[in-house]
Design an enzyme around this catalytic site. Structure first.
Site, PDB file in Angstrom:
ATOM      1  N   ASP A 106      24.370  44.380  78.509  1.00 46.86           N
ATOM      2  CA  ASP A 106      25.319  43.742  77.617  1.00 46.86           C
ATOM      3  C   ASP A 106      24.572  42.899  76.580  1.00 46.86           C
ATOM      4  O   ASP A 106      23.643  42.161  76.918  1.00 46.86           O
ATOM      5  CB  ASP A 106      26.259  42.859  78.440  1.00 46.86           C
ATOM      6  CG  ASP A 106      27.284  42.131  77.605  1.00 46.86           C
ATOM      7  OD1 ASP A 106      28.138  42.803  77.006  1.00 46.86           O
ATOM      8  OD2 ASP A 106      27.219  40.889  77.550  1.00 46.86           O
TER       9      ASP A 106
ATOM     10  N   GLU B 244      23.377  47.836  74.832  1.00 48.39           N
ATOM     11  CA  GLU B 244      24.390  47.518  73.840  1.00 48.39           C
ATOM     12  C   GLU B 244      23.616  46.841  72.712  1.00 48.39           C
ATOM     13  O   GLU B 244      23.238  45.672  72.833  1.00 48.39           O
ATOM     14  CB  GLU B 244      25.459  46.576  74.400  1.00 48.39           C
ATOM     15  CG  GLU B 244      26.548  46.283  73.371  1.00 48.39           C
ATOM     16  CD  GLU B 244      27.577  45.266  73.866  1.00 48.39           C
ATOM     17  OE1 GLU B 244      28.754  45.368  73.467  1.00 48.39           O
ATOM     18  OE2 GLU B 244      27.203  44.361  74.642  1.00 48.39           O
TER      19      GLU B 244
END
Length: 734
Positions: free
Chosen positions: A343, A379
């Site tokens: 993330d 990401e």
């Protein structure tokens, strides 16, 4: 309670079959106490007197699995210099492998008096704190084999442990919303039917439920609020929180592996649940604040925030990097997971200020013999300056391709754009990845993900509808590149619903026919809706849970069929980029591995790509041009395909190209449902593509002549061989 010196390694609580070794890093601490808690809450404090290289440690020969524990760390409390030690606050071990309980919000878990951030609060927080748990590390992994699916053959399914299983009618109620629910045959059978090869789970590291959300009657549903990087989330366990969650998680992984499905974890190493200077003191803040967090240079009371969550982990500190790497290795070696999706991964590259591809974190991953061998998905952005880094991660990484999502959404909603952009995304985004030596599989292609509209909502809403989040619809992305197809929200109009169904098929077909690695959001194949809510992070309810009683069965079958088409034909999942280019070629030259076609059947010319050339295009994929070999070293060959796209509002007649591409074509897929399984089509024929539709044509198999194996046929063949047909009667008589 007897304590022996023990060892400074490994960090955390480690049971060896007899007793447990405890080790905690803190560079600035003046004293550290290990706190053990009995079943009725009695606390026993044990000073850790042995310190090696800032690691405080002891071995307790009588401590067994199931023991609850925490730490109290003594030192200066001086927020202006970044020091926030306070022994009145019980602290969770950052290396805890299991956690019991949740944080009970109140004054005691904060180190300052409410309303005065620079003050010091000495209320004892033990009764309100979650506790670490000593676990039994032993598990029967016999027979477990990691699938190790190559990227080119991977199909990722992004899912939430609770959301996927909470409403499934075939899962026993006590197992719904848990790791055991994921392992249930009903879920695994559905994943296998779809052809899923990798299940990507949204955060399962132990996270904290925000007090601000609880006050609104909401919760941190998504889980991007980690507090312990080695512990599986305890609320997803059906069997208990005294270490049972570890065993249950391992059982889930073993069951998925047995079905040939990899497990990828969505991990959040960029920040923690302790938030900014107004946040609680739960763990790292009270253990060694300046070591674990990035603090502002001009005033160390405040936290540098590249994540939008209040803090950023200090990846420039070797002990913080060690925590991340130890966590990754633990989940691979002990929990048998197959990969990670990071993330806001750009934050991990901020060793100093700017995003740096050569940051220490990436160097550590590169040389690590364990972590470097699993799937690594970034990401590739954060909210800091220069944070959008799509295409810029190191060669061994793959990336969520946000440009793919945006381009494909714009194409199918009919937005004017250069067709070259769409062509690039469809063929693996060579413009983003080829320069760094990567291949098409570096692109994780997706149209929808947990963050944003579901696929059904993408074709049903022009605007977000997040009122249930309690922020006056101000949260969530406002520019969704969506289209409601004429009506906002649910509709009884058959034409509207027909077009919405077609568009869902268009998106799924485009995703599964694109080069790269496809990722589908859980429930998109079911027609799942969130009622237009594009930010369901706080909705632990029917808004976000999959409704298994109301499913779009035809869409499930369509999705499974497209996955089979992709799996059976390596043309759609190449490991190398196409080398054909959208340029003129000499007459009679071999057919390239890819040819882009105008609706009139002729080849796209260079000036067509950026001239706003309509919203219809075709692509020929040369199945014989795959420059790859199978496991035996044999060249891989496949059939030829043509994929026709019409994103316009009117039907388009496509003229099929000349017979040098194929003597005939079969229609395999028509998202408008008009021509599939029709009679073969000849080169030069026109074929009508409905508005907002996609069609896949496959090279027609010409049946080989049947061979007559009868005795009479054999004698005739023998006579033919003895009497060649070119012999004259006179020659035969001689």
């Amino acid at each position: 309670m007897h304590a022996w010196p023990g060892s400074s390694y490994p960090l955390g609580a480690t049971f060896d079959g007899n007793g447990t070794n405890f080790a905690l890093f803190s560079e600035g601490a003046e004293k550290v106490e290990l706190c053990l808690f009995g079943d009725r809450g009695k606390e026993t404090r044990i000073p850790l007197v042995d310190v090696d290289a800032f690691v405080w440690h002891a071995y307790l020969p009588n401590v067994q699995p199931g023991q609850r524990y925490g730490y109290r760390v003594h030192g200066p409390y001086d927020p202006a210099s970044g020091q926030r030690y306070n022994p009145n606050k019980l602290l969770l071990d950052p290396y805890a492998k299991a956690v019991e309980g949740q944080v009970e919000w109140g004054q005691s878990v904060f180190s300052y008096d409410f309303g005065d951030p620079d003050s010091r609060n000495d209320d004892d927080s033990a009764a309100s704190m979650m506790k670490g748990v000593v676990i039994n590390p032993f598990f029967d992994w016999s027979g477990d084999r990691l699938p190790k699916t190559p990227y080119a053959e991977t199909f990722i399914y992004e899912a939430h442990v609770k959301g996927l299983t909470q409403l499934h009618p075939l899962i026993p109620e006590d197992l719904r919303g848990t790791y055991s629910g994921i392992a249930h045959p009903a879920v695994i059978d559905h994943l296998k039917k779809l052809g899923v090869t990798a299940l990507e789970l949204m955060p399962v590291h132990q996270f904290v439920n925000d007090s601000t959300l609880q006050d609104k009657g909401l919760s941190n549903y998504w889980g991007y609020n980690t507090v312990a990087f080695l512990a599986p989330q305890n609320t997803y366990a059906s069997s208990g929180q005294r270490g049972q969650q570890v065993q249950e998680f391992k059982g889930m992984v073993r069951a998925l592996h047995e079905a040939g499905i990899e497990v990828i974890l969505d991990v959040v190493y960029n920040h923690t649940a302790e938030g900014n200077h107004l946040g609680p003191t739960l763990s790292m803040r009270g253990i060694d604040n300046p070591a674990y967090y990035r603090l502002e240079d001009n005033d160390k009371r405040y936290y540098t925030d590249y994540t939008g969550t209040g803090n950023s982990l200090n990846v420039g500190n070797p002990h913080t990097l060690q925590l991340i790497m130890d966590s990754l290795r633990y989940w691979v070696l002990e929990m048998h997971v197959d990969g990670f999706r990071f993330d806001l991964a750009s934050t991990l590259a901020r060793e100093f200020y700017d995003v740096d591809r050569l940051a220490a974190f990436f160097e550590l991953v590169q040389q690590d013999p364990v972590v470097s061998q699993v799937k690594l998905i970034a990401e590739p952005w954060d909210v800091g300056p220069g944070g959008y880094q799509v295409g810029n991660f190191p060669p061994q990484w793959t990336e969520w391709n946000g440009k793919y999502r945006d381009t494909v959404r714009d194409f199918w909603r009919g937005e004017p754009q250069a067709l070259g952009e769409f062509a690039s995304r469809l063929t693996g985004s060579a413009d983003l990845y080829e320069h760094s030596g990567r291949r098409p599989v570096a692109s994780i292609n997706f149209v929808t993900a947990h963050d944003g509209f579901t696929l059904r909502d993408l074709v049903s809403y022009n605007e977000k509808h997040n009122e249930a989040n309690g922020e006056d619809n101000n949260d969530g992305e406002s520019f969704n590149r969506s289209s409601n197809n004429g009506v906002e929200g649910p509709s009884d109009d058959p034409k509207v619903n027909t077009m919405r169904s077609r568009q869902q098929r268009n998106f799924i077909a485009t995703l599964l026919l694109s080069q790269g690695v496809p990722m589908l959001l859980h429930g998109d194949e079911l027609g799942r809706t969130q009622g237009g809510n594009n930010n369901g992070y706080a909705q632990d309810n029917e808004i976000t849970w999959l409704d298994w009683e109301s499913i779009d069965q035809p869409l499930i079958e369509f999705t499974a069929a497209l996955v089979r088409l992709r799996r059976d034909h390596p043309t759609f999942r190449r490991s190398r980029f196409f080398n054909g280019r959208p340029v003129r070629r000499e007459e009679g030259a071999p057919v390239p591995d890819i040819v882009w076609l105008r609706p009139d059947g002729t080849t796209m010319q260079p000036e067509d790509w950026d001239s706003g050339f309509g919203r219809a295009v075709g692509v020929f994929l040369n199945g014989g041009g795959i420059r790859e070999r199978d496991s035996r070293g044999e060249p891989i060959s496949d059939k030829h395909f043509i994929v026709l796209f019409n994103a316009g509002d009117e039907p388009v007649d496509f003229t099929l190209p000349t017979d040098e591409y194929s003597p005939k074509w079969d229609v395999l897929v028509d998202t408008a449902g008009q021509r599939a399984d029709s009679a073969p089509i000849e080169p030069g024929d026109d074929i009508a593509i409905e508005a907002k539709a996609l069609m896949v044509l496959c090279e027609h198999d010409v049946p080989e002549p049947e061979v007559d194996h009868s005795v009479a046929a054999s004698l005739v063949a023998l006579a033919d061989n003895e009497n060649p047909p070119h012999s004259s009667p006179a020659e035969l008589r001689r």
